[in-house]
Design a protein around this motif. Structure first.
Motif, PDB file in Angstrom:
ATOM      1  N   GLY A 150       0.114  42.512 -13.881  1.00  0.00           N
ATOM      2  CA  GLY A 150       0.417  42.619 -12.203  1.00  0.00           C
ATOM      3  C   GLY A 150      -0.308  41.422 -11.452  1.00  0.00           C
ATOM      4  O   GLY A 150      -0.695  41.363 -10.250  1.00  0.00           O
ATOM      5  N   TYR A 151      -0.034  40.121 -12.195  1.00  0.00           N
ATOM      6  CA  TYR A 151      -0.773  38.952 -11.712  1.00  0.00           C
ATOM      7  C   TYR A 151      -2.318  38.912 -11.340  1.00  0.00           C
ATOM      8  O   TYR A 151      -2.681  38.307 -10.765  1.00  0.00           O
ATOM      9  CB  TYR A 151      -0.057  38.541 -10.530  1.00  0.00           C
ATOM     10  N   HIS A 152      -3.072  39.882 -12.282  1.00  0.00           N
ATOM     11  CA  HIS A 152      -4.608  39.875 -12.030  1.00  0.00           C
ATOM     12  C   HIS A 152      -5.047  38.788 -12.859  1.00  0.00           C
ATOM     13  O   HIS A 152      -4.418  38.043 -13.729  1.00  0.00           O
ATOM     14  CB  HIS A 152      -4.986  41.262 -12.397  1.00  0.00           C
ATOM     15  N   THR A 179       2.161  36.751  -4.836  1.00  0.00           N
ATOM     16  CA  THR A 179       2.307  37.754  -5.660  1.00  0.00           C
ATOM     17  C   THR A 179       2.002  39.198  -5.117  1.00  0.00           C
ATOM     18  O   THR A 179       2.564  40.129  -5.412  1.00  0.00           O
ATOM     19  CB  THR A 179       1.440  37.794  -6.831  1.00  0.00           C
ATOM     20  N   THR A 181      -0.680  40.613  -5.248  1.00  0.00           N
ATOM     21  CA  THR A 181      -1.859  41.221  -5.957  1.00  0.00           C
ATOM     22  C   THR A 181      -3.144  41.240  -5.003  1.00  0.00           C
ATOM     23  O   THR A 181      -3.555  40.319  -4.352  1.00  0.00           O
ATOM     24  CB  THR A 181      -1.994  40.165  -7.128  1.00  0.00           C
ATOM     25  N   HIS A 319       7.970  43.444  -9.912  1.00  0.00           N
ATOM     26  CA  HIS A 319       6.691  43.499  -9.827  1.00  0.00           C
ATOM     27  C   HIS A 319       6.313  44.149  -8.233  1.00  0.00           C
ATOM     28  O   HIS A 319       6.803  43.721  -7.473  1.00  0.00           O
ATOM     29  CB  HIS A 319       5.794  42.421  -9.667  1.00  0.00           C
ATOM     30  N   PRO A 321       3.947  44.752  -5.410  1.00  0.00           N
ATOM     31  CA  PRO A 321       2.850  44.136  -4.765  1.00  0.00           C
ATOM     32  C   PRO A 321       1.833  45.189  -4.278  1.00  0.00           C
ATOM     33  O   PRO A 321       2.224  46.169  -3.801  1.00  0.00           O
ATOM     34  CB  PRO A 321       3.609  43.258  -3.771  1.00  0.00           C
ATOM     35  N   GLU A 322       0.633  44.809  -4.350  1.00  0.00           N
ATOM     36  CA  GLU A 322      -0.410  45.751  -3.655  1.00  0.00           C
ATOM     37  C   GLU A 322      -0.826  45.533  -2.224  1.00  0.00           C
ATOM     38  O   GLU A 322      -1.641  46.254  -1.664  1.00  0.00           O
ATOM     39  CB  GLU A 322      -1.697  45.587  -4.705  1.00  0.00           C
TER      40      GLU A 322
END
Length: 411
Positions: A150-152, A179, A181, A319, A321-322
């Motif tokens: 998640g691109y963390h 992203t 994230t 993905h 996104p958050e």
């Protein structure tokens, strides 16, 4: 006749992946084609009513002076009130009003780096970071993020492995563009620990703070850091995204380090001031947190509409996104720079096409992002759904053309 040559800085200036295809988009429009703009973070929401009223009041001004180099009092107090609401106590002297978040970033980078110095950031990253660094003759050092996580953030040792003697700062975008994230409190504390260990500044790009989904909370570095760490944090901010007024170029730098503030003051005096009218019209809305909550709910609907449609149309996984209003999309295409240009110059479906930002422009590492695009889900649900279907149709048609060309070459 021989003429002087341009500077190396000018010669090396990178084009924006977000804007470089605008001439092709304009040409498509002249041909009568509707272009869905998913390339740029410019939402379609109307100006908030509170700002509209202030804009109408400003139209009756009969005198328009320079603002103070550091910002007008009303605007500074509005930022102070906003930060108080998100858990950060500030003095008015710790706030500098800037001409958008872009100037805030450029001045912050200038305050901490000399030519040849390095600034670490996480890739993919906001494309203009490369342009800002180039203007300052500084260098962006990328730490790759993994889509599967998640691109963390990666392990600490991977981040530390990129730090050299020329490193001056860590640049973090949270929530992240491109992203989407939202970095956790634990991740931000890790960055604080690394910055402390190597005596680095942290430039915190918090332009999208508060725009988050699925119960993800956006933390500010100044909210969670120890008192001693406040001296290494430079926060950059903007009204463009949280108030949906990209054309009102007002941002801010938040900093408690007196040395940095003195340098920024000198920089701001050299550029005179940020626009007076824009400062006036946004001041009463900066601290309205309810509007940001409304935007978050709307962006979540747009995110879900786009991702659900494109995943179904192309049978791919995207993905989710958050926060913010962007996502990186991996396509079954080897060169999205060419694909994005082709979508504008050679493709349309029912007189419609889609403009996206090629992924490679969001990376400093050569070869990365060639099969990715960045999408800004800034249109309403109906248009995001339509754009996803047209984009999918474009992907299929582009692949068919490429396969035919490949088959001809192989005969």
């Amino acid at each position: 006749m021989k003429f002087p040559s341009i500077s190396q800085r000018a010669a090396l200036a990178p084009p924006s992946p977000i804007r470089k295809l605008v001439p092709l988009a304009e040409s498509a429009k002249k041909r009568g084609i509707k272009v869905y703009h998913l390339n740029i973070g410019q939402p379609d929401f109307k100006i908030p009513p509170k700002i509209q009223k202030e804009l109408e009041k400003a139209a009756s001004l009969d005198y328009l002076p320079y603002a103070s180099s550091l910002g007008i009092t009303e605007n500074i107090l509005a930022w102070k009130k906003y930060y108080g609401k998100v858990g950060v106590s500030l003095e008015t002297g710790e706030i500098i009003v800037t001409t958008g978040g872009s100037e805030a970033l450029l001045l912050s980078m200038a305050a901490v780096s000399d030519p040849g110095d390095e600034i670490l950031t996480f890739e993919p990253f906001y494309a203009n970071y490369l342009g800002f660094a180039n203007l300052l003759s500084a260098k962006i050092v990328p730490v790759p993020l993994n889509p599967s996580s998640g691109y963390h953030l990666p392990e600490r040792k991977i981040i530390e492995g990129k730090i050299s003697k020329r490193m001056k700062a860590i640049l973090v975008t949270n929530p992240n563009n491109p992203t989407g994230t939202v970095f956790s409190k634990k991740e931000l504390l890790l960055i604080l620990e690394i910055a402390g260990k190597y005596n680095l500044f942290i430039i915190a790009d918090e332009t999208y703070r508060g725009i988050s989904f699925d119960e993800k909370r956006c933390y500010s570095f100044l909210e969670i850091c120890k008192k001693a760490d406040r001296q290494r944090i430079i926060t950059t901010d903007s009204v463009s995204k949280r108030l949906n007024i990209c054309g009102a170029r007002i941002g801010a730098i938040i900093c408690k380090n007196r040395g940095i503030l003195a340098a920024l003051n000198a920089f701001c005096q050299a550029r005179l001031s940020s626009p007076t009218i824009e400062q006036l019209i946004v001041s009463s809305a900066i601290y309205d947190l309810s509007y940001v909550k409304y935007l978050s709910l709307e962006y979540k609907k747009r995110r879900d509409a786009f991702i659900k449609t494109l995943e179904f149309e192309l049978a791919i996984k995207i993905h989710s996104p958050e926060g913010a209003f962007y996502t990186m999309v991996k396509l079954p295409i080897s060169d999205t720079d060419h694909f994005a240009a082709w979508m504008l110059s050679s493709f349309s479906y029912q007189k419609q096409t889609v403009m996206v930002a090629p992924g490679s422009g969001f990376y400093a590492t050569d070869g990365m992002g060639k099969d990715e695009i960045r999408v800004a889900y800034v249109l309403n649900e109906k248009e995001m759904t339509a754009a996803a279907k047209i984009l999918a149709r474009g992907v299929r048609e582009y692949r068919e053309i490429k396969n035919k060309i490949s088959n001809i070459k192989n005969k």
